[in-house]
Write an enzyme that holds these catalytic residues in place. Structure first.
Site, PDB file in Angstrom:
ATOM      1  N   GLU A  73      12.084 -44.998  67.680  1.00 25.15           N
ATOM      2  CA  GLU A  73      11.542 -43.724  67.212  1.00 25.15           C
ATOM      3  C   GLU A  73      12.354 -42.542  67.750  1.00 25.15           C
ATOM      4  O   GLU A  73      12.586 -41.569  67.044  1.00 25.15           O
ATOM      5  CB  GLU A  73      10.077 -43.582  67.606  1.00 25.15           C
ATOM      6  CG  GLU A  73       9.133 -44.530  66.869  1.00 25.15           C
ATOM      7  CD  GLU A  73       9.137 -44.323  65.359  1.00 25.15           C
ATOM      8  OE1 GLU A  73       9.625 -43.274  64.900  1.00 25.15           O
ATOM      9  OE2 GLU A  73       8.658 -45.218  64.652  1.00 25.15           O
TER      10      GLU A  73
ATOM     11  N   TYR B 150       4.934 -36.251  66.377  1.00 26.60           N
ATOM     12  CA  TYR B 150       5.232 -37.355  65.478  1.00 26.60           C
ATOM     13  C   TYR B 150       5.430 -38.663  66.232  1.00 26.60           C
ATOM     14  O   TYR B 150       4.835 -39.695  65.909  1.00 26.60           O
ATOM     15  CB  TYR B 150       6.475 -37.073  64.611  1.00 26.60           C
ATOM     16  CG  TYR B 150       7.023 -38.361  64.071  1.00 26.60           C
ATOM     17  CD1 TYR B 150       6.385 -39.016  63.026  1.00 26.60           C
ATOM     18  CD2 TYR B 150       8.098 -39.010  64.680  1.00 26.60           C
ATOM     19  CE1 TYR B 150       6.814 -40.252  62.571  1.00 26.60           C
ATOM     20  CE2 TYR B 150       8.535 -40.243  64.238  1.00 26.60           C
ATOM     21  CZ  TYR B 150       7.896 -40.857  63.178  1.00 26.60           C
ATOM     22  OH  TYR B 150       8.312 -42.083  62.756  1.00 26.60           O
TER      23      TYR B 150
ATOM     24  N   ASP C 177       5.685 -37.460  59.243  1.00 31.60           N
ATOM     25  CA  ASP C 177       7.114 -37.205  59.398  1.00 31.60           C
ATOM     26  C   ASP C 177       7.629 -36.554  58.118  1.00 31.60           C
ATOM     27  O   ASP C 177       6.867 -36.281  57.193  1.00 31.60           O
ATOM     28  CB  ASP C 177       7.859 -38.516  59.683  1.00 31.60           C
ATOM     29  CG  ASP C 177       8.075 -39.305  58.401  1.00 31.60           C
ATOM     30  OD1 ASP C 177       7.135 -39.335  57.574  1.00 31.60           O
ATOM     31  OD2 ASP C 177       9.154 -39.879  58.221  1.00 31.60           O
TER      32      ASP C 177
ATOM     33  N   CYS D 127       1.641 -38.716  39.904  1.00 30.29           N
ATOM     34  CA  CYS D 127       2.334 -37.734  40.733  1.00 30.29           C
ATOM     35  C   CYS D 127       2.112 -36.320  40.205  1.00 30.29           C
ATOM     36  O   CYS D 127       2.441 -36.019  39.054  1.00 30.29           O
ATOM     37  CB  CYS D 127       3.831 -38.042  40.771  1.00 30.29           C
ATOM     38  SG  CYS D 127       4.800 -36.850  41.732  1.00 30.29           S
TER      39      CYS D 127
END
Length: 313
Positions: free
Chosen positions: A39, A122, A140, A211
């Site tokens: 990460e 995050y 993120d 969408c």
DNA sequence: GAATCGTGGGG
DNA sequence: TCCCCAAGATT
């Protein structure tokens, strides 16, 4: 949790099951330490560039104690060309904190993880979720982009994370813990592979017909990201100097960092000290070279003694 | 909130 | 070629 949201959950997690990349930090053999290292490395750095370095790190330092027992300069050197080398310094500091304050084990909760150097909102949520299976609102840049398009109807999210975005992400998170972990990973992967920043692969999208951005006719972004300046910046100078320090075996005389190596050392030694030629090609004002070096030392990315400048101990 | 902090691959 | 930007954090 209405049926519309549940439909999104179903479609995106199903897509993930058939399309996710096989990454070592997702493997069943993964460790919390491996997830944490990944990460940190992945902050602003693409997966393809992280993979080989992550493998070397985990082989050399399979536990936080291993890294903590070495000088911070070794972390910086092993960081290689991933960029933002202060991350290496913070990861080293995080390893020491894990040893000293958590008995050598990566903490498993969001507030504990947040205490570690280099771990922000995050990363704390991501490690808690992906290494420990906790239910966290992970947000993120990929997730923000998918939400912006699919739900809000914008081409791109705003430049900085807003409270409204956090509320939206929290409202979309499945209530079931196991489902929430899969959801976080799935939306992130969708953003990385399909719903990309430039030229998204909408034909491959599992929620194309739902969408909001596509339904609105794919309107342009409200703002244009201001490009990151590079040529002539301190960052460029710092990067060139760090490349020299990483490749050097021992201390480098201050004059060799502040001037083009060829001036003082001759072409052969210059090539040895600066194999990439970055510092050699760099033509920055002397004042800027001085400032950049002072900045590296202030940031503890470099140390200076009577023998010259080197990576920190 | 804005600025700063590396690097290199792909469109 | 040039420009965009990639699993952000810190000050």
């Amino acid at each position: 949790m209405d049926s519309q949201v549940e439909d999104l959950h179903r479609r995106i997690t199903r897509w993930f099951a058939g399309n996710a990349r096989e990454l070592p930090w997702r493997d069943a053999e993964r460790t919390p330490w491996g997830v944490l290292v990944s990460e940190i490395m992945l902050q602003q750095t693409p997966v393809a560039r992280v993979l080989p370095v992550w493998t070397e790190w985990l082989q050399r330092w399979p536990t936080p104690a291993g890294l903590a027992s070495e000088p911070s300069g070794e972390a910086v050197r092993a960081w290689g060309r991933l960029g933002y080398p202060r991350r290496a310094l913070r990861l080293h500091a995080a390893a020491k904190a894990i040893v000293e304050e958590f008995a050598g084990k990566v903490p498993s909760t969001y507030p504990e993880l947040l205490q570690l150097p280099g771990v922000g909102d995050y990363t704390a949520a991501a490690v808690a979720a992906f290494a420990f299976g906790r239910r966290e609102t992970v947000v993120d840049t990929n997730i923000r982009r998918v939400h912006a398009r699919a739900v809000t109807g914008n081409a791109l999210p705003s430049p900085s994370l807003t409270a409204a975005e956090m509320r939206l992400a929290a409202s979309l998170l499945p209530l079931d813990t196991s489902d929430s972990v899969a959801w976080n990973a799935s939306v992130m992967e969708l953003g990385a592979l399909v719903c990309t920043a430039r030229s998204p692969r909408c034909q491959e999208c599992p929620i194309l017909d739902r969408c909001a951005w596509v339904a609105a006719g794919r309107p342009e972004a409200h703002y244009t990201a201001k490009g990151q300046a590079w040529a002539g910046t301190d960052r460029q100078v710092r990067g060139a100097m760090m490349a020299v320090l990483r490749s050097a075996e021992g201390p480098v005389r201050r004059e060799l960092l502040l001037h083009a190596p060829v001036d003082l050392a001759g072409p052969e030694l210059a090539a040895e000290l600066d194999p990439l030629g970055t510092l050699h090609r760099l033509q920055a004002p002397q004042e800027q070279m001085e400032r950049a070096l002072a900045g590296l030392i202030a940031d503890r990315l470099a140390a200076e003694d009577a023998n010259g400048v080197s990576l920190p101990l």
